[in-house]
Design a protein around this motif. Structure first.
Motif, mmCIF file in Angstrom:
data_model
loop_
_atom_site.group_PDB
_atom_site.id
_atom_site.type_symbol
_atom_site.label_atom_id
_atom_site.label_comp_id
_atom_site.label_asym_id
_atom_site.label_seq_id
_atom_site.Cartn_x
_atom_site.Cartn_y
_atom_site.Cartn_z
ATOM 1 N N THR A 180 0.863 -1.191 0.000
ATOM 2 C CA THR A 180 0.000 0.000 0.000
ATOM 3 C C THR A 180 0.898 1.238 0.000
ATOM 4 O O THR A 180 1.799 1.351 0.840
ATOM 5 N N VAL A 181 0.664 2.115 -0.953
ATOM 6 C CA VAL A 181 1.445 3.354 -1.050
ATOM 7 C C VAL A 181 0.536 4.518 -0.675
ATOM 8 O O VAL A 181 -0.528 4.699 -1.267
ATOM 9 N N THR A 182 0.960 5.288 0.333
ATOM 10 C CA THR A 182 0.165 6.444 0.764
ATOM 11 C C THR A 182 0.956 7.723 0.512
ATOM 12 O O THR A 182 2.138 7.802 0.866
ATOM 13 N N ALA A 183 0.314 8.679 -0.129
ATOM 14 C CA ALA A 183 0.948 9.984 -0.377
ATOM 15 C C ALA A 183 0.207 11.049 0.423
ATOM 16 O O ALA A 183 -1.015 11.144 0.356
ATOM 17 N N GLU A 184 0.969 11.820 1.200
ATOM 18 C CA GLU A 184 0.378 12.921 1.972
ATOM 19 C C GLU A 184 1.142 14.201 1.659
ATOM 20 O O GLU A 184 2.340 14.151 1.392
ATOM 21 N N PRO A 185 0.443 15.344 1.753
ATOM 22 C CA PRO A 185 1.139 16.592 1.453
ATOM 23 C C PRO A 185 2.251 16.871 2.478
ATOM 24 O O PRO A 185 2.134 16.475 3.637
ATOM 25 N N ARG A 186 3.296 17.550 2.052
ATOM 26 C CA ARG A 186 4.405 17.930 2.930
ATOM 27 C C ARG A 186 4.550 19.442 2.808
ATOM 28 O O ARG A 186 4.431 19.984 1.708
ATOM 29 N N GLU A 187 4.790 20.093 3.938
ATOM 30 C CA GLU A 187 4.831 21.562 3.868
ATOM 31 C C GLU A 187 6.024 22.062 3.083
ATOM 32 O O GLU A 187 5.914 22.951 2.250
ATOM 33 N N GLU A 188 7.204 21.481 3.365
ATOM 34 C CA GLU A 188 8.430 21.890 2.667
ATOM 35 C C GLU A 188 8.576 21.081 1.377
ATOM 36 O O GLU A 188 8.180 19.916 1.345
ATOM 37 N N PRO A 189 9.192 21.651 0.343
ATOM 38 C CA PRO A 189 9.467 20.844 -0.848
ATOM 39 C C PRO A 189 10.370 19.663 -0.503
ATOM 40 O O PRO A 189 11.209 19.766 0.390
ATOM 41 N N GLY A 190 10.177 18.587 -1.170
ATOM 42 C CA GLY A 190 11.001 17.394 -0.935
ATOM 43 C C GLY A 190 10.141 16.136 -0.990
ATOM 44 O O GLY A 190 8.911 16.207 -0.914
ATOM 45 N N ILE A 191 10.817 15.014 -1.148
ATOM 46 C CA ILE A 191 10.123 13.722 -1.179
ATOM 47 C C ILE A 191 10.641 12.918 0.013
ATOM 48 O O ILE A 191 11.822 12.572 0.067
ATOM 49 N N GLU A 192 9.758 12.676 0.956
ATOM 50 C CA GLU A 192 10.160 11.983 2.188
ATOM 51 C C GLU A 192 9.538 10.592 2.150
ATOM 52 O O GLU A 192 8.337 10.464 1.917
ATOM 53 N N ILE A 193 10.360 9.570 2.362
ATOM 54 C CA ILE A 193 9.825 8.197 2.288
ATOM 55 C C ILE A 193 9.975 7.480 3.617
ATOM 56 O O ILE A 193 11.040 7.518 4.245
ATOM 57 N N THR A 194 8.904 6.863 4.081
ATOM 58 C CA THR A 194 8.986 5.969 5.237
ATOM 59 C C THR A 194 8.469 4.602 4.786
ATOM 60 O O THR A 194 7.650 4.508 3.861
ATOM 61 N N ILE A 195 8.989 3.564 5.437
ATOM 62 C CA ILE A 195 8.652 2.197 5.008
ATOM 63 C C ILE A 195 8.302 1.356 6.231
ATOM 64 O O ILE A 195 8.980 1.415 7.251
ATOM 65 N N SER A 196 7.239 0.574 6.124
ATOM 66 C CA SER A 196 6.951 -0.427 7.163
ATOM 67 C C SER A 196 6.791 -1.779 6.478
ATOM 68 O O SER A 196 6.536 -1.857 5.286
ATOM 69 N N GLY A 197 6.951 -2.827 7.255
ATOM 70 C CA GLY A 197 6.786 -4.186 6.703
ATOM 71 C C GLY A 197 8.057 -4.699 6.052
ATOM 72 O O GLY A 197 9.165 -4.384 6.489
ATOM 73 N N GLU A 198 7.878 -5.471 4.975
ATOM 74 C CA GLU A 198 9.006 -6.113 4.280
ATOM 75 C C GLU A 198 10.053 -5.073 3.866
ATOM 76 O O GLU A 198 9.715 -4.066 3.239
ATOM 77 N N GLY A 199 11.290 -5.307 4.206
ATOM 78 C CA GLY A 199 12.389 -4.457 3.741
ATOM 79 C C GLY A 199 12.566 -3.170 4.527
ATOM 80 O O GLY A 199 13.474 -2.384 4.229
ATOM 81 N N ALA A 200 11.714 -2.906 5.554
ATOM 82 C CA ALA A 200 11.859 -1.673 6.339
ATOM 83 C C ALA A 200 13.235 -1.707 7.012
ATOM 84 O O ALA A 200 13.667 -2.729 7.525
ATOM 85 N N GLY A 201 13.930 -0.588 6.992
ATOM 86 C CA GLY A 201 15.243 -0.517 7.621
ATOM 87 C C GLY A 201 16.356 -1.015 6.712
ATOM 88 O O GLY A 201 17.543 -0.876 7.021
ATOM 89 N N GLU A 202 15.975 -1.577 5.577
ATOM 90 C CA GLU A 202 16.980 -2.196 4.703
ATOM 91 C C GLU A 202 16.939 -1.502 3.327
ATOM 92 O O GLU A 202 17.969 -1.320 2.688
ATOM 93 N N LEU A 203 15.755 -1.072 2.933
ATOM 94 C CA LEU A 203 15.602 -0.452 1.611
ATOM 95 C C LEU A 203 15.955 1.033 1.670
ATOM 96 O O LEU A 203 15.758 1.679 2.697
ATOM 97 N N PRO A 204 16.458 1.591 0.563
ATOM 98 C CA PRO A 204 16.752 3.031 0.543
ATOM 99 C C PRO A 204 15.472 3.860 0.666
ATOM 100 O O PRO A 204 14.413 3.438 0.204
ATOM 101 N N THR A 205 15.605 5.032 1.310
ATOM 102 C CA THR A 205 14.452 5.938 1.400
ATOM 103 C C THR A 205 14.734 7.216 0.600
ATOM 104 O O THR A 205 13.967 8.165 0.649
ATOM 105 N N ASP A 206 15.858 7.221 -0.119
ATOM 106 C CA ASP A 206 16.212 8.388 -0.944
ATOM 107 C C ASP A 206 15.969 8.070 -2.423
ATOM 108 O O ASP A 206 15.149 7.217 -2.750
ATOM 109 N N GLU A 207 16.745 8.709 -3.299
ATOM 110 C CA GLU A 207 16.566 8.515 -4.753
ATOM 111 C C GLU A 207 16.723 7.049 -5.171
ATOM 112 O O GLU A 207 16.306 6.667 -6.255
ATOM 113 N N GLY A 208 17.346 6.257 -4.325
ATOM 114 C CA GLY A 208 17.541 4.839 -4.632
ATOM 115 C C GLY A 208 16.235 4.062 -4.601
ATOM 116 O O GLY A 208 16.158 2.934 -5.100
ATOM 117 N N ASN A 209 15.206 4.631 -3.986
ATOM 118 C CA ASN A 209 13.918 3.942 -3.940
ATOM 119 C C ASN A 209 13.116 4.282 -5.199
ATOM 120 O O ASN A 209 12.974 5.450 -5.556
#
Ligand code: ATP
Length: 310
Positions: free
Chosen positions: A51-80
Motif C-alpha cells: 500500500t502506497v500512501t501519499a500525503e502533502p508535505r509543507e516543505e518541498p522534498g520527497i520523504e519516504i517511510t517504510i513499514s513491513g518487508e524491507g523496512a530498515g533495509e531499503l533506501p528511502t532516498d533517490e535509490g527507492n
C-alpha cells in the motif's frame, strides 16, 4: 468556548494498493546487443500487495517511510523506485514535489514478485491523485516504462502478455480466478544475477527460449481449471534460480509432495509459487508447507486482481 484548540485536521492523503506480479509464462530470449533479453511473458497480478500512501508535505522534498518487508533495509532516498516515480510525476506536472510517501510493504524484497516496481506504480498513481495532475493513460504508461520493465504492468494489473523487455503489454481477458500459495525464502536473488546465470547455462547448452505464450493465454481466456493450468506453467529462469540457490529444489519438491498441482519459481526467484485446486486446497496446502519448514513465510493469494490504474 472551553479555550481548547481544535484537534488538527487529519492530513489529506491518498492511499493505493498495488499488487505483486507473477509470470505464469516467462520466456527469456538470448541476450541482445544492448544487454537486455527479449521477453515473451504472461503476467498476472495477485492479491498479495503493497500500500502506497501519499500525503502533502509543507516543505518541498520527497520523504519516504517504510513499514513491513524491507523496512530498515531499503533506501528511502533517490535509490527507492517510489522516490523516482514521485519526481517524474512532479516533472511532468511542472511543479516542485512536496510529499510524504509511506510504503506499507507486504511483497517480499528481491523475491521475483516486482515489489519495487509495484511501489513505483503506486507512487505514480498516488502522487498524480494528490497533486491533481491530469495525466492520460498513454503518458502514465510512458512514465512507468521509464522506471522499469515491470512498472507498466503493475499499473494495470489483471493478466497481460508482455513483450519487448516486458513493458509492451497486450491485455488478456482471463475468465476465472486461480489460487496460489506463495512461499518466500531467506535468500534474495537480484534479477541481473539471475539473467547472468541464464546466459551462463545457455553457453553450456542448458535451456532455451520458450517464446510461445499461445497455450497459456488460451487457457486463461477459456477459464481452464487449475489442473490444466499446472501443465502449462513455464519459467525459463527457473533452472538459473535453482542453480544459484539449490535449496529452492527441496522447497519445490516438498510442496509437490504435500499435494501442490505445480511448483513454479516466481520470475527470477527465489519466491516459489504453488498452484492449488481451489481456496480450500490452498489453505490446507499452505498449512502443510508451513509445517514442513524451509520457507521464510507462506501466504495465500489469488489472481488476477486489478492494478491501481486499471
Ligand atoms: P524485479 O524482478 O523487478 O527485480 P524483485 O521482486 O525481484 O523484482 P524488488 O523487490 O523489486 O525485486 O527489489 C529489487 C531491488 O530494487 C531491491 O533489492 C532494492 O534494492 C531496489 N528497490 C528500490 N526501491 C524499492 C522498493 N520500493 N521496494 C523494493 N525494492 C526496491
Amino acid at each position: 468556548m472551553t479555550g481548547q484548540t481544535a484537534p488538527a485536521a487529519p492530513p489529506v492523503g491518498v492511499s493505493v494498493d498495488v499488487p505483486a506480479k507473477i509470470n505464469p509464462h516467462l520466456g527469456v530470449g538470448d541476450a541482445r546487443a544492448d544487454g537486455y533479453h527479449a521477453l515473451s511473458t504472461v503476467y498476472q497480478a495477485i492479491s498479495l500487495h503493497d500500500t502506497v500512501t501519499a500525503e502533502p508535505r509543507e516543505e518541498p522534498g520527497i520523504e519516504i517511510t517504510i513499514s513491513g518487508e524491507g523496512a530498515g533495509e531499503l533506501p528511502t532516498d533517490e535509490g527507492n523506485l517510489a522516490h523516482k516515480a514521485a519526481k517524474l510525476v512532479a516533472l511532468y506536472a511542472g511543479i516542485k514535489p512536496a510529499v510524504k510517501l509511506h510504503l506499507n510493504k507486504r511483497i517480499p524484497v528481491a523475491g521475483g514478485l516486482a515489489g519495487g516496481s509495484a511501489d513505483a506504480a503506486g507512487a505514480l498513481v498516488a502522487c498524480a491523485r494528490l497533486w491533481e495532475v491530469a495525466i492520460g493513460d498513454a503518458e502514465l504508461h510512458r512514465l512507468a516504462a521509464g522506471l522499469g520493465s515491470d512498472v507498466p504492468f503493475c499499473l494495470k494489473g489483471g493478466t497481460a502478455i508482455g513483450t519487448g523487455r516486458g513493458e509492451e503489454l497486450t491485455p488478456v481477458q482471463a475468465k476465472g480466478s486461480w489460487n496460489w500459495v506463495v512461499a518466500t525464502t531467506d535468500t534474495q536473488i537480484s534479477t541481473p544475477e539471475c539473467y547472468k546465470e541464464v546466459d551462463r547455462l545457455r553457453e553450456d547448452g542448458i535451456g532455451r527460449y520458450s517464446s510461445d505464450v499461445g497455450p497459456i493465454v488460451t487457457a486463461f481466456e477459456q477459464g481452464a481449471d487449475a489442473d490444466a493450468l499446472a501443465r502449462l506453467l513455464v519459467n525459463d529462469m527457473e533452472a538459473a534460480a535453482v542453480s544459484l540457490r539449490p535449496q529452492l529444489a527441496s522447497l519445490m519438491h516438498g510442496g509437490l509432495e504435500e499435494g501442490a498441482l505445480a511448483a513454479h519459481v516466481s520470475g527470477s526467484g527465489p519466491t516459489v509459487l504453488f498452484l492449488a485446486t481451489d481456496v480450500k486446497h490452498a489453505v490446507a496446502l499452505a498449512r502443510r508447507i508451513r509445517m514442513r519448514g524451509g520457507a521464510r513465510s507462506v501466504h495465500l493469494a489469488h489472481g488476477p486482481v486489478a492494478g491501481p490504474a486499471a
